[in-house]
Motif scaffolding. Structure first.
Motif, short mmCIF file in Angstrom:
data_model
loop_
_atom_site.label_atom_id
_atom_site.label_comp_id
_atom_site.label_asym_id
_atom_site.label_seq_id
_atom_site.Cartn_x
_atom_site.Cartn_y
_atom_site.Cartn_z
N VAL A 166 46.26 49.15 40.97
CA VAL A 166 47.63 49.31 41.44
C VAL A 166 48.60 49.55 40.29
O VAL A 166 49.54 50.34 40.40
N ASP A 167 48.39 48.88 39.16
CA ASP A 167 49.32 49.02 38.03
C ASP A 167 49.47 50.47 37.58
O ASP A 167 50.55 50.89 37.15
N VAL A 168 48.39 51.24 37.68
CA VAL A 168 48.44 52.64 37.27
C VAL A 168 49.46 53.42 38.10
O VAL A 168 50.14 54.32 37.59
N LEU A 169 49.58 53.06 39.38
CA LEU A 169 50.48 53.78 40.27
C LEU A 169 51.95 53.55 39.94
O LEU A 169 52.82 54.29 40.40
N MET A 170 52.23 52.53 39.15
CA MET A 170 53.62 52.21 38.79
C MET A 170 54.03 52.84 37.46
O MET A 170 55.18 52.73 37.06
N ARG A 171 53.10 53.50 36.79
CA ARG A 171 53.39 54.11 35.49
C ARG A 171 53.85 55.55 35.65
O ARG A 171 53.60 56.18 36.68
N ILE A 224 40.22 59.98 32.83
CA ILE A 224 39.71 58.79 33.52
C ILE A 224 39.98 57.52 32.73
O ILE A 224 40.45 56.51 33.29
N GLU A 225 39.71 57.53 31.45
CA GLU A 225 39.86 56.31 30.65
C GLU A 225 41.31 55.84 30.60
O GLU A 225 41.60 54.65 30.63
N GLY A 226 42.25 56.78 30.51
CA GLY A 226 43.66 56.41 30.42
C GLY A 226 44.31 56.14 31.76
O GLY A 226 45.40 55.58 31.83
N GLY A 227 43.64 56.54 32.84
CA GLY A 227 44.18 56.33 34.18
C GLY A 227 44.60 57.62 34.83
O GLY A 227 45.45 58.35 34.28
N THR A 228 44.01 57.92 35.97
CA THR A 228 44.37 59.11 36.73
C THR A 228 44.43 58.75 38.20
O THR A 228 43.79 57.79 38.64
N SER A 241 37.76 53.21 38.67
CA SER A 241 37.47 52.17 37.69
C SER A 241 38.68 51.89 36.80
O SER A 241 38.88 50.76 36.35
N HIS A 242 39.50 52.91 36.53
CA HIS A 242 40.69 52.73 35.70
C HIS A 242 41.97 53.24 36.36
O HIS A 242 43.06 52.99 35.87
N GLY A 243 41.82 53.99 37.44
CA GLY A 243 42.98 54.62 38.07
C GLY A 243 43.06 54.28 39.54
O GLY A 243 42.69 53.18 39.97
N GLY A 244 43.52 55.23 40.34
CA GLY A 244 43.71 54.94 41.75
C GLY A 244 43.59 56.18 42.62
O GLY A 244 43.48 57.31 42.13
#
Length: 370
Positions: A113-118, A168-172, A197-200
């Protein structure tokens, strides 16, 4: 309650069920949902009034209202798959997406979820991409990811998947056109699992929904709406990526285009965007320099119509407004001016027609009769 957004705090379990029932009922889209919530104060009150409103709009058959047992079953199925239905304003709902007039009231969210707020940057392009296009999309995605941006795209073949894989590693974030359990294309199911695994992944569609052709533009508005800007790497003249660019313009997002050879039809769309005013980019720093000035600005919440709905428009007003409507789209402002009715009356009649399945809403405030 803040009238600029239907809700800004955590929904109760009962409210979430009511919201789900309302948005899943026949002919209730995001804009109609917001109008109903603003006018009646709650989803439960709106649900009670749906049959009467649809009848007043000339519905030819009883409106299907999503039942409470069905809503509970959907929530249970979502929980088993790890999908949360998040409301606008709740943690995990992409902040810039919540600005849209047609932001989904409930968004199916899976992953981190945190990725979606960036801050997000969207990268889109041709499904039938060139080798050079795929390589450059990956370079852009990796460099922007390294700079702290989340990469959003539509999980499609070609440019989309190249951008996802490189970040992928940084969040997508994958924006799905169908339900979370109906991945398209099917061969990207493993890619989606790697993304989670890292994103959403996000979708406004219910579980079990298989995407059709007309669902992809709807998906594209979420890709651009969640982002600060949209990068188009390759696009033919009739590419769906150009729809994403147009939607980004309408949403006030930045549009970036990668130039290509005039001899390659896959670059015709991107070269055309540059001619129309899109920002030409050749590296990630071009994008970063353009979006940095707007990143620190507070998000401007969407403006709602100040006019309330009318209790029950007069038959003469309703007939006059319907008579002005036809298959050709017309601006809401023109409809108000030509009908001589108040904005509240016109909006109410349009809402009734929409709930009856007789009205279609287009971008830019245009409406037409079905």
């Amino acid at each position: 309650m803040d009238t600029r957004a239907p809700h800004t705090t955590e929904l109760t379990d009962a409210e979430r069920i009511d919201w789900l029932r309302l948005i899943r009922s026949d002919n209730v889209g995001p804009r109609t949902f917001r109008s109903l919530i603003r006018h009646f104060g709650s989803a439960r009150a709106a649900l009670e009034r749906l049959p009467d409103l649809a009848r007043r709009g000339g519905a030819s058959k009883p409106q299907r209202i999503y039942s409470e047992p069905d809503a509970r079953t959907e929530l249970e199925a979502c929980a088993k798959l790890g999908v949360r239905l998040i409301a606008t304003g709740e943690a995990g709902y992409p902040p810039r997406l919540s600005e849209l007039d047609d932001a989904p009231p409930l968004l199916g969210v899976r992953g981190t979820v945190d990725v979606l707020m960036r801050p997000m940057i969207a990268i889109v392009g041709s499904r039938n991409a060139s080798g050079a296009g795929l390589k450059f999309a990956a370079v852009l995605a990796r460099d922007l990811s390294d700079a702290g941006f989340v990469i959003a795209s539509g999980l499609a073949r070609g440019i989309d998947q190249a951008a996802h894989r490189a970040s992928i590693e940084g969040g997508t974030v994958a924006v799905l056109a169908g339900g979370h359990d109906k991945i398209y294309p099917p061969e990207h199911t493993d890619l989606l699992h790697a993304i989670l695994s890292h994103g959403g992944a996000i979708s406004e569609m219910p579980l079990g929904y298989v995407a059709r052709a007309h669902d992809f533009p709807r998906r594209n508005r979420l890709v651009s709406g969640a982002s600060l800007g949209v990068i188009v790497v390759e696009a033919a003249l009739r590419s769906g990526s150009l729809i994403t660019a147009r939607l980004a313009n309408e949403q006030g997002r930045e549009v970036f285009a990668v130039p290509g050879s005039p001899l390659d039809p896959r670059a015709a769309g991107t070269n055309g965007l540059i001619k129309q005013g899109a920002t030409l980019i050749t590296e990630a720093s071009d994008v970063i320099q353009a979006v940095e000035p707007i990143m620190g600005r507070p998000i401007a919440l969407r403006e709602e119509d100040d006019e309330p709905l009318a209790p029950d428009p007069a038959a003469t007003d309703r007939a006059g407004i319907v008579n002005l409507l036809g298959p050709a789209p017309i601006l809401l402002d023109d409809l108000i001016r030509m009908s001589g009715a108040s904005p509240a009356v016109v909006r109410t009649v349009l809402l009734e027609l929409e709930l009856a399945g007789r009205l279609e809403r287009h971008g830019g405030g245009l409406v037409s009769l079905i």
